[in-house]
Design a protein around this motif. Structure first.
Motif, short mmCIF file in Angstrom:
data_model
loop_
_atom_site.label_atom_id
_atom_site.label_comp_id
_atom_site.label_asym_id
_atom_site.label_seq_id
_atom_site.Cartn_x
_atom_site.Cartn_y
_atom_site.Cartn_z
N UNK A 142 0.82 -1.20 0.00
CA UNK A 142 0.00 0.00 0.00
C UNK A 142 0.86 1.25 0.00
N UNK A 143 0.21 2.38 0.29
CA UNK A 143 0.88 3.68 0.32
C UNK A 143 1.01 4.12 1.77
N UNK A 144 2.23 4.47 2.17
CA UNK A 144 2.50 4.81 3.56
C UNK A 144 3.38 6.07 3.65
N UNK A 145 3.29 6.71 4.80
CA UNK A 145 4.31 7.66 5.22
C UNK A 145 5.35 6.83 5.98
N UNK A 146 6.59 6.88 5.55
CA UNK A 146 7.63 6.02 6.14
C UNK A 146 8.60 6.88 6.94
N UNK A 147 8.73 6.57 8.23
CA UNK A 147 9.69 7.26 9.09
C UNK A 147 10.88 6.32 9.28
N UNK A 148 12.04 6.77 8.86
CA UNK A 148 13.24 5.94 8.93
C UNK A 148 14.01 6.19 10.23
N UNK A 149 14.85 5.20 10.57
CA UNK A 149 15.79 5.36 11.67
C UNK A 149 15.17 5.30 13.05
N UNK A 150 14.07 4.57 13.20
CA UNK A 150 13.42 4.49 14.50
C UNK A 150 13.92 3.26 15.24
N UNK A 151 13.78 3.31 16.58
CA UNK A 151 14.24 2.19 17.39
C UNK A 151 13.29 2.00 18.57
N UNK A 152 13.30 0.83 19.12
CA UNK A 152 12.43 0.53 20.26
C UNK A 152 12.78 1.43 21.45
N UNK A 153 11.75 1.82 22.16
CA UNK A 153 11.92 2.69 23.32
C UNK A 153 11.85 4.17 23.00
N UNK A 154 11.73 4.53 21.73
CA UNK A 154 11.69 5.95 21.33
C UNK A 154 10.24 6.45 21.26
N UNK A 155 10.13 7.77 21.42
CA UNK A 155 8.85 8.44 21.20
C UNK A 155 9.03 9.44 20.07
N UNK A 156 8.15 9.37 19.11
CA UNK A 156 8.26 10.24 17.93
C UNK A 156 7.04 11.18 17.88
N UNK A 157 7.34 12.44 17.72
CA UNK A 157 6.29 13.46 17.69
C UNK A 157 6.11 13.97 16.27
N UNK A 158 4.92 13.79 15.76
CA UNK A 158 4.56 14.31 14.45
C UNK A 158 3.37 15.26 14.63
N UNK A 159 2.94 15.83 13.54
CA UNK A 159 1.73 16.67 13.60
C UNK A 159 0.99 16.57 12.28
N UNK A 160 -0.29 16.77 12.37
CA UNK A 160 -1.15 16.75 11.18
C UNK A 160 -1.70 18.15 10.95
N UNK A 161 -1.46 18.66 9.76
CA UNK A 161 -1.94 20.00 9.39
C UNK A 161 -3.12 19.84 8.43
N UNK A 162 -4.33 20.18 8.88
CA UNK A 162 -5.49 20.02 7.99
C UNK A 162 -5.38 20.90 6.75
#
Length: 358
Positions: free
Chosen positions: A59-79
């Motif tokens: 399918x079609x995805x937004x792919x975030x690279x370089x992630x690891x277990x135990x991390x928290x990633x902050x993104x945002x959605x702009x309408x």
């Protein structure tokens, strides 16, 4: 809208590894008015076509690279602009415990709501001017509803700050325009008029009619449109402008009757003159033909100057105030004859001249 994703595997702890260090995100925006943008670190993330990854549906995805277990990633959605509704975020990754042969996909889904807000109504109203005793049309522009996805509508429109005696007309054009509804004043003589809406749009023709013979500038007239989303309190969008009414000389009516008296004494000029504009803003020029030379003139018993054209036997008296018309007199030697009187008026504010009356 903040989107926070925490990657953890308490059971495997530090032995948990995320395959290829990739986090896959999918957005379902079917219930939004228009698509938005996913941001990571303040930078838009582009979608990618993904296929052939074990544990990840094609399918079609937004792919975030370089992630690891135990991390928290902050993104945002702009309408998207003026968009509201709900968005479902699906986060997916594939993990593998150190030393293990099997792959474990993990999926979580959350839905958040983008609340609607009123975007307002874009309107510009330029200063306008026109002659007294005529309707003066408003000069309006603007794009109308800022939110064009159909979720907002206009609800009402008013024109405020209109002085007592001024009237407001609306319609599809000047010929069909009718008097708008005056919904009251603010206690200082400034009135608010309701403007009828046609299919959510302002009337094509909006004009103001000043009181008869009134000129000058009215400042701070305010056109307001109420609009908004269903279920929300309406938002007021306003444009302010000035209205200048240019003075026009309205002229004078004459109905002279017999003037008589003794030579050498002041003899009243019984002009029976009536000024059409009674506010004192106009002065009068009189032309008197047939008196003969050597006549003199008075206004209120005070001598006034007059020019004389011997070729036409015409005296011209200029700059006569409206209050002096009933106090004009002349002095002349004995004679009998007919005096032809012609008059016109001039607006002192701009020099506009009326037609002549006789």
């Amino acid at each position: 809208v903040p989107v926070t994703i925490t990657l953890s595997n308490p059971a495997d702890g530090s032995a948990a590894n995320i395959v290829d260090g990739k986090l896959y995100l999918a957005l379902n925006e079917a219930n939004m008015d228009s698509p938005g943008t996913l941001l990571y670190g303040g930078i838009p993330v582009a979608t990618q076509s993904v296929s052939g990854i074990p544990g990840v549906p094609d399918g079609t995805y937004y792919v975030i690279d370089g992630v690891d277990s135990g991390e928290t990633h902050s993104l945002s959605y702009e309408p998207g602009a003026h968009a509201s509704g709900d968005v479902t975020v699906t986060a997916l990754l594939v993990s593998q415990e150190t030393g293990a042969a099997n792959l474990v996909p993990s999926v979580t889904t959350e839905t958040f709501v983008v609340d609607p807000v009123n975007s307002g109504f874009d309107i510009v109203s330029n200063d306008v001017s026109g002659n007294e005793d005529t309707r003066i049309e408003l000069d309006l522009s603007g794009t109308g509803l800022v939110d064009t996805d159909g979720s907002e509508s206009t609800m009402a429109a008013t024109l405020a700050g209109v002085p007592d005696g001024y009237l407001v007309y609306t319609g599809t054009d000047a010929a069909s325009a009718t008097l708008a509804a005056n919904i009251g004043d603010d206690g200082s003589g400034a009135n608010t008029w309701a403007l009828s809406m046609e299919n959510g749009a302002l009337p094509a023709y909006i004009a103001i009619l000043p009181p008869e013979n009134v000129s000058g500038t009215v400042s701070g007239l305010t056109l307001t449109v109420l609009s908004g989303e269903d279920g929300l309190d309406p938002t007021a969008s306003s444009a302010t402008f000035d209205l200048t009414v240019d003075p026009v000389a309205d002229g004078i009516n004459l109905s002279p009757t017999l003037s008589f008296g003794t030579e050498g004494d002041p003899i009243d000029l019984n002009l029976n003159a009536t000024m059409l504009d009674t506010d004192g803003s106009e002065i009068v020029t009189l032309a008197l033909q047939g008196l003969g030379e050597h006549a003199s003139f008075l206004a209120g018993g005070i001598p006034i100057s007059a020019s004389y054209d011997a070729g036409t036997d015409t005296y011209t008296l200029s700059g006569i105030a409206s209050g002096d018309l009933d106090d004009l007199a002349f002095i002349q030697s004995a004679r009998t004859g007919t005096i032809h009187v012609t008059a016109f008026t001039e607006e002192t504010a701009n020099g506009d001249l009326s037609d002549s009356s006789s």
